[in-house]
Design a protein around this motif. Structure first.
Motif, short mmCIF file in Angstrom:
data_model
loop_
_atom_site.label_atom_id
_atom_site.label_comp_id
_atom_site.label_asym_id
_atom_site.label_seq_id
_atom_site.Cartn_x
_atom_site.Cartn_y
_atom_site.Cartn_z
N LEU A 444 0.33 -0.92 0.23
CA LEU A 444 0.23 -0.07 0.15
C LEU A 444 1.08 0.85 0.37
O LEU A 444 0.76 2.61 -0.52
N LEU A 445 2.14 1.52 0.52
CA LEU A 445 2.75 2.34 0.68
C LEU A 445 3.83 2.68 -0.69
O LEU A 445 3.32 3.43 -1.30
N ILE A 446 3.84 1.18 -1.36
CA ILE A 446 3.98 1.74 -2.84
C ILE A 446 3.17 2.42 -3.74
O ILE A 446 3.29 3.22 -4.24
N GLU A 447 1.57 2.04 -4.08
CA GLU A 447 0.12 2.40 -4.96
C GLU A 447 0.14 3.09 -4.39
O GLU A 447 0.01 4.40 -5.20
N ARG A 448 -0.08 3.79 -3.17
CA ARG A 448 -0.52 4.86 -2.53
C ARG A 448 0.66 6.36 -2.62
O ARG A 448 0.05 7.33 -3.44
N ASN A 449 2.40 5.87 -2.84
CA ASN A 449 3.13 7.40 -3.13
C ASN A 449 2.77 7.30 -4.41
O ASN A 449 3.48 8.37 -5.24
N LEU A 450 2.98 5.73 -5.67
CA LEU A 450 2.79 6.24 -6.79
C LEU A 450 1.55 7.10 -7.31
O LEU A 450 2.00 8.40 -7.61
N HIS A 451 0.86 6.63 -6.59
CA HIS A 451 -0.77 7.69 -7.46
C HIS A 451 -0.82 8.87 -7.13
O HIS A 451 -0.82 10.19 -7.34
N ILE A 452 -0.40 9.11 -5.74
CA ILE A 452 0.11 10.49 -5.24
C ILE A 452 1.11 11.61 -6.12
O ILE A 452 1.03 12.65 -6.34
N SER A 453 2.51 10.72 -6.27
CA SER A 453 3.12 11.18 -7.18
C SER A 453 2.77 11.82 -8.43
O SER A 453 3.46 12.70 -9.15
N VAL A 454 1.83 11.18 -8.98
CA VAL A 454 1.88 11.58 -10.58
C VAL A 454 0.50 12.46 -10.20
O VAL A 454 0.69 13.02 -11.19
N SER A 455 -0.51 11.76 -9.18
CA SER A 455 -1.35 13.78 -8.74
C SER A 455 -0.83 14.57 -9.46
O SER A 455 -0.81 15.93 -9.77
#
Lengths: 505, 339, 193
Positions: A444-455
């Motif tokens: 979840l750490l990976i997924e959330r930070n990925l989406h936040i970074s892209v956003s």
């Protein structure tokens, strides 16, 4: 900072905290001694007990147990040639020959003292680097967190013992398990099949109870027999000899501790790598390398020092970044959240005294464990002879109750059972359960930070964040590097294998 | 002599009857006498809601004349699971619940999966506490007032935990106040969104005043807008959204949101709950939450109370759903945007 | 069933799981399915590769390295090693052990499939009891039954051990941690639905 350090120590002075330090350590030693159950199982089973405790007491219990399991696992490696947990494998090479020569107490004493020293060094390191980490935290954003989490993931895969393909698959399975439930980013229920309960996902402690405790009980039921069978020779050494050995080899202890520390800081690598690498290092730098594998006490001191130091090192990314430094740290993270403590930069600014409590816990727990270890050595030889018929029902029953107690959710008991069977299959066919756990924690750490970074920064965010880009290169480098190191390591171990093969036949 | 004895006997008999009637009458009025009552908490047993529950339950039991108010946790689905269970419970008055009511309302309005209840039909029993939520911006954003936000020539970046009340509040605010909104979801809690705002990754977020007070004092954040009906006494310079909004339709939407948020932590029971029981329970809850001794105890434990009556609760809920048909499409569109 | 075939079934099972995930994520939006798709895709590729390697290359089929060899020797668990290594190990052991090399036979020998099914059955029993009679009674009944039926303790001793243990856990979980121990009775939805 000194205020926080003092406050942190004072918090441990309460009768509750002292009591739980002792309880945790005794429990941890027992769990460590039971082969197959390691630090993570001990902690997962203790987790439900920590709800409702204050921070110092809860940490004393959990960290105390974890540190104690390290020594407990080393003990069975030394005494019975059966590693109490994967990370204790290195203790077999020289620890068991020492037992065979009647020097079991010496080996256990050296093991205990080395772990104490390593633990204290780890705690000191943790304390020193805390103020240094503060400005670094502000510089790290979602893109950098993502890279750190990815790095943790790739390093696990790289260091999978045995099949690389299987190791990575295990990590993938863990990651997917973490995705069961309500996705916070898009408000989509994933893999829930219309169950409101599954919307909350699979609880970590429950999965751990199943994956490690239940499956190990199944293994015991299936393998049957007793756990050890060998003839005992006359004991002719003392615990204190071992303690003196560890103290006199202070250079080795420091070197091994530092190595264990740094491996502990790198999230996800796990302790087994540290102890093997340290053993190889000790062999290389020893004045009498040919004696390794035949009962050289240095071969016991080195891995144990690194295992002890690993504890403090592992806390650093856990506390500072909320990224577990190892599988045991993953459980600790869950405990933090349950206690209302959110690890991360704000912990270093608002909760510094809590951080120092942890530092003190590591140091104190290491020392107290050492004391217990020295006292228990004479009695310890008898424990693994306990009949599985006693161990299995007691542990299984506690698993059922423990799994339920975590969220007071009846379905969790089924989840524990399912993971128990899964854990057994994974263990039997060599799919690393440790990789599964770390995948589950980092997912979840990976997924959330990925989406936040892209956003925040767009699809090509990696090029806008130089620190993250640098980390990406580091990831690629460190992923490729071990393949080279593996090749070198195989050469070293061939030497060891030949030495061992020679001594055993 | 006989007539006098008869009079005395009659007198004694009459007194006995009256006394008996008074006593049994009192008992007959309370359906809770000697009963075991269940209080469902749809949240974690380790959390704040449970702490409130465990502290208040004995007092409520005493004021009800009940034998016991037993706290039972049914956590799951962000409060939905326990609320669903309450929805299905027997409306005899022996089961009621307490949770963060706004969560339930927005879940229903947004037509979230897992909602099996209709919040307008719950029997409201009284509010425990509501912590006003305000909008804060971060220093790096350079936005110090709500006017700055409205005059922004780029979308306002809002850090959100997920689709909670703050998410939907921001959607309504942006629509009502006329600025572009970019919601970044995936943060892990108030601490996480706070860090993002202080670092400058996001422009702003919503929290309670208490949560952001240290950062405001340190100059890292600014309070720009309140979502309450009236200005928050802790931050009297911060305007409310309702002051600023001019368009009547938008104002209605905002009133609906403020009504949602003002419901806070509250007690409620299943639909069509037994009227006698309802009255008794409401009275007991009101008595508990206005008792100075109880308030003192709660304050010492760090559990503030701001009681509001059941009628006020019901009024707010009705107001919310009167505007439901406006809000639902807005909410759903916002959720589609984050897909 | 040979080890190789067991490995094939397990790998195929995981492969199916990953494919299942890929199918399920088709119901979700783009952002929700992105990372699960990547992971499931990688997993499926890994298992496909594993299946191929397992069956095509006999010598290095399980990509075992020396560390594994040493650990396997140390733990006595040689089943995971490739055949040629198992063979040489067996020979070494036979030379060493002499008369002790007799392997127990019979259907319920350690490590056999019936024994595995029995173990699963025991776990199911424990879980089933939980749903029928609740956590605390399960503790007592399960430990008592196991200790008695396995013949390890006599009835009195089993009763004693089970009681003490159950009381201890009850005290810890219920009395001290205030965890509600009444649930689990007759819950046929298994708490999921």
């Amino acid at each position: 900072m000194l205020d926080a350090a003092w406050a942190g120590l004072v918090a441990l002075g309460t009768p509750t905290a002292i009591f739980f330090t002792v309880v945790g350590i005794v429990y941890g030693i027992v769990i460590g001694l039971l082969p197959g159950l390691g630090g993570i199982v001990a902690m997962a089973l203790l987790l439900p007990f920590t709800w409702g405790m204050d921070f110092a007491a809860a940490m004393s219990l959990l960290i105390g147990a974890h540190i104690a399991t390290i020594w407990g696992s080393s003990a069975t490696s030394i005494l019975f040639r059966v590693p109490g947990a994967a990370k204790s494998v290195a203790l077999i090479f020289d620890g068991y020959p020492m037992t065979q020569r009647g020097e079991a107490s010496r080996a256990l004493g050296a093991s205990a003292m080395a772990a104490v020293l390593g633990g204290v060094y780890g705690a000191i390191f943790l304390a020193i680097s805390i103020p240094i980490t503060r400005p670094v935290m502000m510089a790290l954003g979602p893109a950098e967190y993502l890279m750190l989490a990815l790095w943790g993931l790739t390093i696990i895969a790289t260091f999978s013992e045995g099949s690389l393909l299987k190791g990575m698959t295990a990590a993938c399975l863990g990651v997917l398990t973490a995705f069961i439930g309500m996705d916070v980013v898009t408000a989509t229920p994933r893999f829930t099949f219309d169950s409101v309960t599954l919307m909350d996902g699979i609880s970590f402690p429950v999965a751990m109870i199943g994956l490690f405790a239940v499956s190990e009980m199944m293994k015991l039921m299936i393998k049957g027999g007793t756990l050890i069978e060998r003839t005992v020779t006359e004991e002719n050494s003392s615990v204190w000899q071992g303690v003196r050995d560890a103290c006199s080899h202070w250079g080795l202890v420091i070197r091994s501790s530092l190595l264990g520390l740094w491996i502990g800081v790198l999230p996800g690598i796990g302790q087994s790598v540290g102890s093997i690498a340290t053993y190889a290092q000790a062999l290389r730098t020893s004045k009498h390398p040919e004696t390794f594998g035949k009962g050289n006490v240095e071969g016991v001191i080195a891995p144990d020092a690194s295992l002890g130091a690993n504890e403090g090192g592992g806390l650093l990314p856990t506390l500072a970044l909320g990224i577990p430094g190892g599988e045991g740290m993953a459980i600790l993270l869950i405990a933090f959240i349950g206690l209302g403590v959110v690890p991360g930069p704000q912990m270093l600014t608002h909760n510094l005294d809590l951080v120092y409590t942890l530092v003190w816990v590591v140091a104190i727990a290491s020392i107290v464990t050492g004391i217990f270890a020295i006292l228990l050595t004479p009695i310890l030889a008898r424990v693994p002879t306990l009949n599985p018929n006693v161990i299995v029902p007691l542990v299984l029953a506690v698993c059922v109750v423990g799994a339920y107690s975590d969220r007071q959710e009846v379905s969790d008991v089924i989840v524990a059972g399912v993971f128990g069977v899964l854990g057994y299959i994974m263990d039997k066919y060599r799919y690393s359960r440790a990789n599964f756990v770390i995948g589950m924690v980092l997912a979840l750490l990976i997924e959330r930070n990925l989406h936040i970074s892209v956003s925040l920064y767009g699809d090509w965010f990696i090029f806008q964040r130089p620190v993250a880009l640098g980390m990406l290169f580091l990831i690629i480098f460190t992923t490729a590097w071990p393949f080279y190191k593996n090749w070198k390591r195989d050469k070293e171990l061939k030497k060891v294998a030949q030495a061992e093969h020679g001594s055993a036949s | 002599m006989q007539s006098r004895a008869r009079t005395v006997l009659a007198g004694i008999a009459a007194s006995a009857v009256i006394a008996g009637a008074t006593v049994t009458g009192a008992f007959a009025q309370s359906p809770y006498e000697g009963e075991d009552v269940t209080l469902i908490i749809p949240n974690s047993p380790a959390g704040l809601m449970s702490q409130y529950a465990h502290t208040l339950a004995p007092h409520i039991a005493e004021n009800l004349g009940a034998r016991n108010v037993r706290v039972v946790n049914h956590q799951g689905g962000g409060g939905l699971k326990g609320s669903n269970i309450l929805w299905e419970s027997d409306p005899d008055g022996m089961t009621f619940a307490m949770t963060n009511v706004p969560t339930l309302l927005v879940a229903q309005l947004a037509e979230s999966p897992g909602v099996q209840f209709n919040a307008t039909d719950f029997t409201y029993l009284g509010r425990v506490q509501a912590d006003p939520r305000l909008m804060f911006t971060g220093k790096p954003s350079g936005l110090k007032t709500i006017e700055d936000v409205r005059n922004l020539d780029r979308p306002f970046v809002f850090a959100s935990q997920g689709t909670d009340e703050d998410f939907y509040t921001m959607v309504v605010l942006a629509d009502a106040l006329g600025y572009d909104l970019k919601i970044v979801t995936g943060y892990e809690g108030d601490a996480d969104t706070s860090l993002a705002v202080i670092r400058g990754d996001a422009d702003g977020h919503m929290t309670t005043w208490t949560q952001s007070a240290p950062a405001v004092e340190a100059g890292d954040k600014y309070a720009v807008l309140a979502t309450t009906f009236e200005r928050y006494e802790g931050a009297p310079d911060v305007p409310t959204a309702l002051e600023i909004i001019e368009d009547p339709k938008q104002k209605e939407n905002m009133q609906a949101i403020s009504s949602i948020l003002v419901l806070g932590r509250g007690f409620f029971g299943p639909p069509d709950m037994d009227p006698e029981a309802t009255e008794a329970l409401r009275a007991a809850i009101e008595k508990t939450l206005t008792d100075p001794e109880v308030l003192k105890e709660m304050k010492e434990k760090g559990l503030p109370v701001s009681f509001n009556s059941a009628d006020a609760q019901k009024e707010n809920v009705d107001r919310v759903f009167a505007n439901g048909k406006n809000l639902t499409p807005m909410f759903k569109e916002a959720v589609t945007k984050i897909q | 069933m040979s080890r190789r075939w067991q490995e094939n079934i397990v790998a195929a099972g995981f492969l199916l799981l990953f494919v299942g995930v890929l199918l399920e994520t088709m119901n979700y939006g783009p952002r929700a399915s992105m990372v699960p798709n990547i992971i499931a895709g990688i997993g499926a590729a890994l298992m496909l590769a594993q299946l191929i390697l397992q069956n095509v290359r006999s010598q290095d089929s399980l990509q075992v390295d020396l560390l594994e060899l040493i650990s396997a020797r140390a733990t006595g668990d040689e089943e995971a090693l490739p055949e040629h290594m198992q063979q040489s190990l067996k020979e070494a052991k036979a030379k060493k052990a002499g008369a002790d090399a007799e392997q127990p036979t019979g259907m319920f020998r350690p490590g056999s499939l019936p024994r595995e099914l029995m173990a699963i059955g025991v776990v199911c029993c424990a879980i089933g009891l939980f749903f029928l009679i609740g956590p605390i009674p399960t503790m007592f009944v399960f430990t008592f039954s196991y200790l008695t039926l396995s013949g390890h303790f006599g009835v009195m001793r089993a009763f004693l051990v089970s009681s003490v243990f159950t009381l201890f856990v009850y005290g810890l979980f219920h009395a001290w941690l205030r965890i509600d121990m009444d649930k689990g009775l007759f819950d046929l939805g298994f708490g999921l639905w």
